[in-house]
Design a protein around this motif. Sequence first.
Motif, PDB file in Angstrom:
ATOM      1  N   ALA A 101       0.952  -1.120  -0.058  1.00 47.71           N
ATOM      2  CA  ALA A 101       0.039  -0.035  -0.147  1.00 47.71           C
ATOM      3  C   ALA A 101       0.873   1.227  -0.022  1.00 47.71           C
ATOM      4  O   ALA A 101       2.070   1.336   0.572  1.00 47.71           O
ATOM      5  CB  ALA A 101      -0.809  -0.054   1.418  1.00 47.71           C
ATOM      6  N   SER A 102       0.440   2.355  -0.735  1.00 44.81           N
ATOM      7  CA  SER A 102       1.300   3.467  -0.766  1.00 44.81           C
ATOM      8  C   SER A 102       0.327   4.782  -0.940  1.00 44.81           C
ATOM      9  O   SER A 102      -0.789   4.417  -1.291  1.00 44.81           O
ATOM     10  CB  SER A 102       2.079   3.709  -2.065  1.00 44.81           C
ATOM     11  OG  SER A 102       2.793   4.849  -1.948  1.00 44.81           O
ATOM     12  N   GLU A 103       0.894   5.909  -0.212  1.00 43.04           N
ATOM     13  CA  GLU A 103      -0.124   7.072  -0.245  1.00 43.04           C
ATOM     14  C   GLU A 103      -0.574   7.609  -1.584  1.00 43.04           C
ATOM     15  O   GLU A 103       0.400   7.911  -2.199  1.00 43.04           O
ATOM     16  CB  GLU A 103       0.659   7.906   0.863  1.00 43.04           C
ATOM     17  CG  GLU A 103       0.551   7.671   2.083  1.00 43.04           C
ATOM     18  CD  GLU A 103       0.889   8.579   3.342  1.00 43.04           C
ATOM     19  OE1 GLU A 103       0.321   9.159   3.714  1.00 43.04           O
ATOM     20  OE2 GLU A 103       2.077   8.732   3.215  1.00 43.04           O
ATOM     21  N   GLN A 104      -1.490   7.931  -1.700  1.00 41.24           N
ATOM     22  CA  GLN A 104      -2.067   8.421  -2.847  1.00 41.24           C
ATOM     23  C   GLN A 104      -1.340   9.639  -3.533  1.00 41.24           C
ATOM     24  O   GLN A 104      -0.983   9.802  -4.574  1.00 41.24           O
ATOM     25  CB  GLN A 104      -3.714   9.066  -2.882  1.00 41.24           C
ATOM     26  CG  GLN A 104      -4.587   7.673  -2.784  1.00 41.24           C
ATOM     27  CD  GLN A 104      -6.023   8.013  -2.307  1.00 41.24           C
ATOM     28  OE1 GLN A 104      -6.237   8.981  -2.041  1.00 41.24           O
ATOM     29  NE2 GLN A 104      -6.723   7.135  -2.227  1.00 41.24           N
ATOM     30  N   ALA A 105      -0.934  10.478  -2.386  1.00 40.25           N
ATOM     31  CA  ALA A 105      -0.261  11.838  -2.879  1.00 40.25           C
ATOM     32  C   ALA A 105       1.215  11.416  -3.669  1.00 40.25           C
ATOM     33  O   ALA A 105       1.595  11.882  -4.588  1.00 40.25           O
ATOM     34  CB  ALA A 105       0.104  12.719  -1.817  1.00 40.25           C
ATOM     35  N   VAL A 106       1.939  10.470  -3.031  1.00 40.60           N
ATOM     36  CA  VAL A 106       3.179  10.076  -3.470  1.00 40.60           C
ATOM     37  C   VAL A 106       2.899   9.498  -5.035  1.00 40.60           C
ATOM     38  O   VAL A 106       3.470   9.763  -6.073  1.00 40.60           O
ATOM     39  CB  VAL A 106       3.739   8.976  -2.581  1.00 40.60           C
ATOM     40  CG1 VAL A 106       5.057   8.320  -3.361  1.00 40.60           C
ATOM     41  CG2 VAL A 106       4.073   9.527  -1.372  1.00 40.60           C
ATOM     42  N   LEU A 107       1.755   8.670  -5.366  1.00 41.90           N
ATOM     43  CA  LEU A 107       1.424   7.909  -6.348  1.00 41.90           C
ATOM     44  C   LEU A 107       1.087   8.944  -7.567  1.00 41.90           C
ATOM     45  O   LEU A 107       1.513   8.779  -8.683  1.00 41.90           O
ATOM     46  CB  LEU A 107       0.345   6.865  -6.160  1.00 41.90           C
ATOM     47  CG  LEU A 107       0.607   5.704  -5.075  1.00 41.90           C
ATOM     48  CD1 LEU A 107      -0.469   4.700  -4.747  1.00 41.90           C
ATOM     49  CD2 LEU A 107       2.187   4.970  -5.535  1.00 41.90           C
ATOM     50  N   SER A 108       0.200   9.898  -7.200  1.00 41.40           N
ATOM     51  CA  SER A 108       0.040  10.835  -7.963  1.00 41.40           C
ATOM     52  C   SER A 108       1.041  11.628  -8.648  1.00 41.40           C
ATOM     53  O   SER A 108       1.287  12.373 -10.012  1.00 41.40           O
ATOM     54  CB  SER A 108      -1.276  11.825  -7.393  1.00 41.40           C
ATOM     55  OG  SER A 108      -2.098  11.153  -7.282  1.00 41.40           O
ATOM     56  N   LEU A 109       2.172  11.770  -7.901  1.00 38.08           N
ATOM     57  CA  LEU A 109       3.238  12.432  -8.253  1.00 38.08           C
ATOM     58  C   LEU A 109       4.223  11.415  -9.293  1.00 38.08           C
ATOM     59  O   LEU A 109       4.612  11.779 -10.217  1.00 38.08           O
ATOM     60  CB  LEU A 109       4.404  12.983  -7.090  1.00 38.08           C
ATOM     61  CG  LEU A 109       3.864  14.289  -6.406  1.00 38.08           C
ATOM     62  CD1 LEU A 109       4.773  14.452  -5.231  1.00 38.08           C
ATOM     63  CD2 LEU A 109       4.041  15.384  -7.436  1.00 38.08           C
ATOM     64  N   TYR A 110       4.331  10.218  -9.014  1.00 35.89           N
ATOM     65  CA  TYR A 110       4.961   9.463  -9.738  1.00 35.89           C
ATOM     66  C   TYR A 110       4.262   9.262 -11.200  1.00 35.89           C
ATOM     67  O   TYR A 110       5.021   8.894 -12.224  1.00 35.89           O
ATOM     68  CB  TYR A 110       4.708   7.894  -9.244  1.00 35.89           C
ATOM     69  CG  TYR A 110       5.727   7.546  -7.966  1.00 35.89           C
ATOM     70  CD1 TYR A 110       6.588   8.419  -7.585  1.00 35.89           C
ATOM     71  CD2 TYR A 110       5.330   6.263  -7.148  1.00 35.89           C
ATOM     72  CE1 TYR A 110       7.264   7.885  -6.661  1.00 35.89           C
ATOM     73  CE2 TYR A 110       6.210   6.079  -6.044  1.00 35.89           C
ATOM     74  CZ  TYR A 110       7.099   6.793  -5.645  1.00 35.89           C
ATOM     75  OH  TYR A 110       7.858   6.709  -4.565  1.00 35.89           O
ATOM     76  N   ALA A 111       2.934   9.343 -11.074  1.00 42.08           N
ATOM     77  CA  ALA A 111       2.230   9.513 -12.491  1.00 42.08           C
ATOM     78  C   ALA A 111       2.648  10.485 -13.413  1.00 42.08           C
ATOM     79  O   ALA A 111       2.404  10.305 -14.716  1.00 42.08           O
ATOM     80  CB  ALA A 111       0.773   9.555 -12.326  1.00 42.08           C
ATOM     81  N   VAL A 112       2.944  11.462 -12.955  1.00 40.10           N
ATOM     82  CA  VAL A 112       3.698  12.887 -13.742  1.00 40.10           C
ATOM     83  C   VAL A 112       5.194  12.509 -13.781  1.00 40.10           C
ATOM     84  O   VAL A 112       5.699  13.825 -14.318  1.00 40.10           O
ATOM     85  CB  VAL A 112       3.131  14.043 -13.389  1.00 40.10           C
ATOM     86  CG1 VAL A 112       1.547  14.024 -13.584  1.00 40.10           C
ATOM     87  CG2 VAL A 112       3.327  14.428 -12.088  1.00 40.10           C
TER      88      VAL A 112
END
Length: 361
Positions: free
Chosen positions: A119-130
């Motif tokens: 599991a990982s935090e959404q904020a971190v993942l949204s940055l990975y996406a860009v």
Amino acid sequence: MEAAVVDPGSKLLKAGPAIPDQAPSMIIPTHMKRMPEDGSVTENSQFEDVTVDPVVRGFIKDWDAMEDLLHHVLYTGLGWEIGNEGQILFTDPLSTPKAIREQLVQLMFETFNISGFYASEQAVLSLYAVGRISGCTVDIGHGKIDIAPVIEGAVHHIASRRLEIGGIDLTRLLAQELGKSRPMVNISTADVEKIKELFTCCAEDELAYSKIGDSCQLETHTLPDGQVITIGKERYTVGEALFRPQILGLDMQGIVEQLVQTISTVSSDNHRQLLENTVLCGGTSSMTGFEERFQKEASLCSSAVRPALVKAPEYMPENLSLYSAWIGGAILAKVVFPQNQHITKADYDENGPSIVHRKCF
């Protein structure tokens, strides 16, 4: 078999195999209807209008409903076979209570018998996406707004802000505004939600909003019962509430000032890196005119360094902001599972649910 990535939101659940350059293969409502155990529904069934929301304001609240929803997603939607379950990565909203994280990992290992969990935090993942590991996310979801500074892939929790407003509150505001001018018309919440998605927008700035009157362009919408209604200034009021929460009766600053104040509490060495890598995400951020209004407000803010929005790479799927956390999860799943950084069944059996706090951070 590819690892599964699941992003359970208050309104929509996004799920699919971890393929980062594709949109999630399943985007379904989280809202459910409770059915009789034998599956029968008669005309006067007492179950007809009994609805369940497994996720409220971003957090799982009804675990029985969540189990049913995940069973449908994994075995029917993603084609898992009972007895041959794979690995799974979940997205975590900001400030997820420890008890919820533990209960989720327990559910997945003990009920679904998965082979690996992360599991990982959404904020971190949204940055990975860009393509970023540092920046600040402004996630405007159905049930909450999360503003989270992320430095080198870690959320700065002390500075982060979770605002208990979201798309659902804007839907209620629109219902109130429509009711003022149409007291005799009964519009269901589902129809108001549809009107919001079709017509709401943001004015260019506060002055432009104040000048919108009865002369503004009207939009027409046909309700399921055949009634035709017109929508005028109400559609701008909804967007304005994000920048002036007083419209919702809330004594707080608008979303751009909230972002600037959040970052001001972080070490000044990081201000530029965070503000110049701001990512907007969540369904409500796709409202017509919202990004332009956000940028205009940002250019006027009092901060020495002004927020600048990161654009998604061209090779990423369209409408990335709607499921950026899921895309980031798919990217991360390609790293943590092959490199054995995840929680295995052996890890869980040895340590219990608390292992999630040591291996997923």
